[in-house]
Design an enzyme around this catalytic site. Structure first.
Site, short mmCIF file in Angstrom:
data_model
loop_
_atom_site.label_atom_id
_atom_site.label_comp_id
_atom_site.label_asym_id
_atom_site.label_seq_id
_atom_site.Cartn_x
_atom_site.Cartn_y
_atom_site.Cartn_z
N ALA A 144 1.75 -7.19 12.93
CA ALA A 144 0.31 -7.48 12.90
C ALA A 144 -0.41 -6.47 13.77
O ALA A 144 0.15 -5.96 14.75
CB ALA A 144 0.04 -8.90 13.38
N GLY A 145 -1.64 -6.17 13.41
CA GLY A 145 -2.44 -5.22 14.16
C GLY A 145 -3.04 -5.85 15.39
O GLY A 145 -3.74 -6.87 15.30
N ARG A 165 6.93 -5.71 3.66
CA ARG A 165 7.25 -6.83 2.74
C ARG A 165 8.61 -6.60 2.08
O ARG A 165 8.74 -6.60 0.87
CB ARG A 165 6.19 -6.99 1.66
CG ARG A 165 4.77 -6.93 2.12
CD ARG A 165 4.34 -8.09 3.01
NE ARG A 165 2.91 -8.08 3.09
CZ ARG A 165 2.22 -7.37 3.99
NH1 ARG A 165 2.88 -6.64 4.87
NH2 ARG A 165 0.91 -7.38 4.00
N GLY A 174 -6.52 -6.15 8.10
CA GLY A 174 -7.25 -7.41 7.99
C GLY A 174 -6.53 -8.31 7.01
O GLY A 174 -6.39 -7.96 5.84
N THR A 175 -6.05 -9.46 7.49
CA THR A 175 -5.14 -10.28 6.69
C THR A 175 -5.50 -11.76 6.80
O THR A 175 -5.85 -12.25 7.88
CB THR A 175 -3.68 -10.09 7.17
OG1 THR A 175 -3.36 -8.70 7.14
CG2 THR A 175 -2.71 -10.86 6.30
N GLU A 204 0.85 -1.20 0.00
CA GLU A 204 0.00 0.00 0.00
C GLU A 204 0.88 1.24 0.00
O GLU A 204 2.09 1.19 0.23
CB GLU A 204 -0.92 0.02 1.22
CG GLU A 204 -0.20 0.09 2.55
CD GLU A 204 -1.15 0.16 3.73
OE1 GLU A 204 -1.70 1.26 3.99
OE2 GLU A 204 -1.33 -0.87 4.40
#
Length: 769
Positions: A717-718, A702, A567-568, A548
């Protein structure tokens, strides 16, 4: 309108252009050319919606409306010649030409003819939903041979003509004659690529789902325009402008205003249709006393465009592999910029920004001069001033911003030491690559020949990265226990009400030497990023596949875009399993809540710097596939408010909400306590900045990182109140796989396992602090 020319040779200007809303006292005009078979009424609503000081004219081609008795013209040459002669009397005030589909080619050819003759010229040209002239030469249209049945099928497929009209035999007989003529025009049109580039400023508008015009082709219009202003992509297909006419018209009016203002110069009266308030220029502007001297002494680039036989990404990666200087490769969905060396170097520190300019050598800082800008108006405003002082016209800067840039932006104390928060260069040499061409740019004209040889050699060698060997990395268990503990502690803080969300990350060491250019090529093949990059700059090396952007701000129309992902789920290549995981994303209350919070914060941040009425959620909670994972994704946009700059937008959105926390200050503070060391590039930005104020900033995720002798991967991670340590750990594994499977060993790397346990332990300790 000025007195029209006399003589039987001239076409009738009144017949050629329909004025649905006559405004004889208008300060400016928009002249519109329609698609194949289109009637002038295609732009009737534009005439009504335009501001009172702007008159909209719609072209009436022979054989349409009041000219139905005239025989239609069936060649672009005939159309453009007569349209040009008819248009001249209407150019007595600032005028932008707009063309959609076939009308784009007609408007372009009319512009060419106007520039080739003495007299008035258009203020700007906006082309819509039309392949570049280069692509039209490469893929000639077959429509000249279409019969009526094929024409009707074509119109249905493009979607601009309602099916009920095509189904009515009587209406169909009215539609087909102009279509037959226009299809002859389209089928016989072969743009002349040997003519000089037009000087009229050119903008390109495209529909994201237009199957006939790839979005990547928009940049190729630069081949025929000396003042190319970029591409704007709208949601929708070939007739996207029917879905949101006011927004498209507003973009055209912005082109009119900005080019009129540029032509008038600073200090003049507002251009037609301009807001009543005064706005700061979009591009970086040095507020210091030396700004005028910088402008008058600025150097210009020497440019050369060559045909490119190799694939752009591989060519740029091969250039990086053979470079002995700092360099940055930056890719935006197929369009690639590659920069090498530093004519000017800007480094940002908490208390100052330093601009280094070249001396006798060609690299900035090599016996040159430096200028220090104290941070008295904020770090980004100071960066803006430093870039504005670079004595180069139409520059593009390449560089990075570390995550720790967020500390001064959010009132947190700086990291001990003097490590730069951001590092940008205006390169000595630059190559902009797209399918089929490469634009070479050098400040020293003597370097063009050598750069061309290097590009041609790289195009021949690009992509040859060797075998299938990969460097093994422990993404499963390294640091797993510590990460679970950090997540559990964060959940307790969130449940105590200290914050709502935080993104915690873990690092994984890479203990064997890695070939970063080869890793970039392999990883880019295996990922579908929003942006990608390969760099060696300011002590950092990295190859990344960004899912993003932090933001994009366009210099011409001041539009700010944000693209939060949150959200993954894994994406493993099994269609059925991947589909189930996608459905699970939408059902998972934790993931949906996390994403909705991120979108809400991004909207609030845009409201702080944009006109609140302009802020919209253009796409909400769709799913984007990014390598080994799939994400919930949204896109928001807004127009900068008067007095705001592109750097204000960066400051509002940095760091990305999807890599920091909510609220951001509290999230950044918890990250600092939990991760025991600076993040550096991870979750910062790699970015390009143009002299006109355009900024494109990729979120650094990434990626594989190399700094001070160490190489590592990192993923986060959130964490929210409902998070579980094991699930968040698994999410980091899913993201790490986007990179870990593509690590190409360096040519002289020892075999796996040759490094001892001591090496691994030392690097692990260095990463975890």
């Amino acid at each position: 309108m000025a007195e029209r020319p006399r003589g039987t040779w001239a076409p009738d200007p009144e017949a050629w252009f329909r004025r649905y809303v006559p405004r004889p006292k208008a300060a400016a005009r928009v002249v519109c050319f329609g698609p194949a078979g289109g009637a002038p009424a295609f732009y009737r609503d534009w005439a009504r919606a335009a501001p009172a000081e702007v008159e909209v004219l719609s072209a009436v081609l022979p054989g349409r409306e009041s000219r139905v008795a005239e025989p239609p013209l069936t060649s672009m040459t005939a159309l453009a010649d007569t349209a040009t002669a008819a248009l001249v009397p209407w150019l007595d005030r600032p005028t932008v030409l707009f063309g959609h589909s076939m009308g784009a080619s007609l408007a372009f050819e009319v512009t060419r003819r106007l520039e080739a003759r003495p007299g008035p010229r258009p203020t700007a040209l906006v082309v819509s939903a039309r392949p570049s002239p280069r692509r039209l030469r490469e893929f000639p249209s077959p429509v000249a041979d279409y019969d009526d049945k094929a024409i009707v099928a074509y119109l249905r497929e493009r979607g601009g003509t309602p099916d009920e009209l095509l189904d009515d035999p009587g209406v169909r007989e009215l539609i087909l004659p102009p279509c037959r003529a226009d299809f002859q025009v389209l089928g016989g049109y072969a743009p002349d690529l040997d003519r000089p580039r037009i000087d009229t400023p050119l903008r390109v508008l495209l529909g994201a789902l237009d199957r006939g015009v790839p979005v990547s082709d928009g940049a190729r219009w630069e081949e025929v325009a000396a003042r190319f202003r970029g591409t704007r992509v709208f949601a929708g297909g070939h007739f996207y402008l029917l879905d949101d006419p006011p927004r498209v018209l507003d973009h055209v009016l912005r082109a009119l205003r900005s080019e009129t203002a540029a032509a008038r110069g600073p200090g003049s009266a507002p251009p037609p249709g301009a807001p009543r308030t005064t706005t700061r220029p979009t591009g970086p502007t040095d507020s210091g006393k030396g700004s005028e001297a910088v402008r008058t002494q600025a150097r210009a680039h020497h440019e050369r465009r060559i045909a490119l036989t190799g694939e752009p990404l591989n060519t740029a990666a091969a250039l990086s592999a053979t470079s002995h200087e700092d360099h940055v490769l930056y890719e935006d969905r197929g369009a690639v910029g590659w920069a090498e060396g530093a004519h000017a170097r800007v480094t940002v520190h908490p208390d100052r920004t330093v601009l280094a300019l070249p001396g006798p050598g060609r690299d900035a800082g090599a016996g040159g001069t430096s200028r220090v800008f104290p941070t008295d108006g904020g770090v980004l405003r100071t960066l803006d001033r430093a870039l504005a002082a670079v004595p180069v016209r139409t520059w593009r800067a390449y560089g990075w911003a570390a995550f720790e840039l967020s500390y001064p932006l959010h009132g947190l104390p700086p990291v001990p030491g003097d490590a730069p928060l951001a590092h940008l260069v205006v390169p000595a040499r630059e190559v902009r690559l797209d399918a089929g061409t490469a634009l070479l740019r050098c400040l020293d004209p003597d370097e063009l020949d050598g750069l061309e040889r290097r590009v041609r050699s790289a195009a021949a060698l690009g992509g040859a990265v060797g075998g299938s060997a990969r460097v093994a990395v422990d993404i499963e268990q390294h640091g797993a226990d510590a990460y679970r503990a950090s997540v559990a502690a964060a959940v307790r803080e969130i449940r105590a009400g200290h914050l709502t969300k935080v993104i915690l990350s873990r690092s994984v060491p890479v203990t064997a030497p890695v070939d970063l250019p080869a890793t970039y090529v392999e990883g880019r093949r295996g990922n579908d990023p929003a942006r990608s990059f390969l760099l060696r700059l300011g002590g950092w090396e990295a190859a990344g596949f960004s899912p993003e952007i932090v933001t994009r701000v366009t210099g011409d129309d001041r539009v700010v875009t944000a693209q939060p992902l949150a959200g993954t789920r894994a994406l493993e290549g099994d269609p059925a399993a991947d589909h189930d995981r996608r459905a699970e994303l939408y059902r998972d209350a934790k993931e949906v809540f996390e994403h909705a919070m991120s979108v809400r914060l991004a909207a609030e941040e845009l409201h702080r710097v944009c006109d609140p009425q302009s802020v919209t959620v253009d796409d909400f909670m769709s799913v984007k596939e990014r390598g080994s994972v799939q994400h919930l994704a949204s896109r928001l946009s807004g127009t900068l408010a008067p007095g705001r700059t592109a750097w204000d937008a960066v400051g509002a959105l940095f760091p990305s909400v999807t890599a920091s926390g909510i609220p951001k200050a509290e999230g950044c503070a918890l990250i600092r306590r939990s991760e025991h060391g600076p993040r550096g590039l991870y979750s910062g930005a790699v970015l390009t900045v143009d002299a006109d104020g355009t900024i494109d900033a990729a979120l650094v995720l990434r990626s594989v990182y190399r700094h001070e002798g160490r190489t590592w991967l990192r993923a986060g991670a959130g964490v929210v109140a409902d998070s579980t340590p094991e699930r968040e750990l698994e999410e980091t594994r899913e993201k790490l796989r986007s990179v870990s499977g593509f690590l190409v060993p360096a040519a002289d790397a020892p075999p796996d396992g040759a490094r001892g346990a001591r090496d691994l332990d030392e690097q692990s300790a260095a990463l975890t602090g």
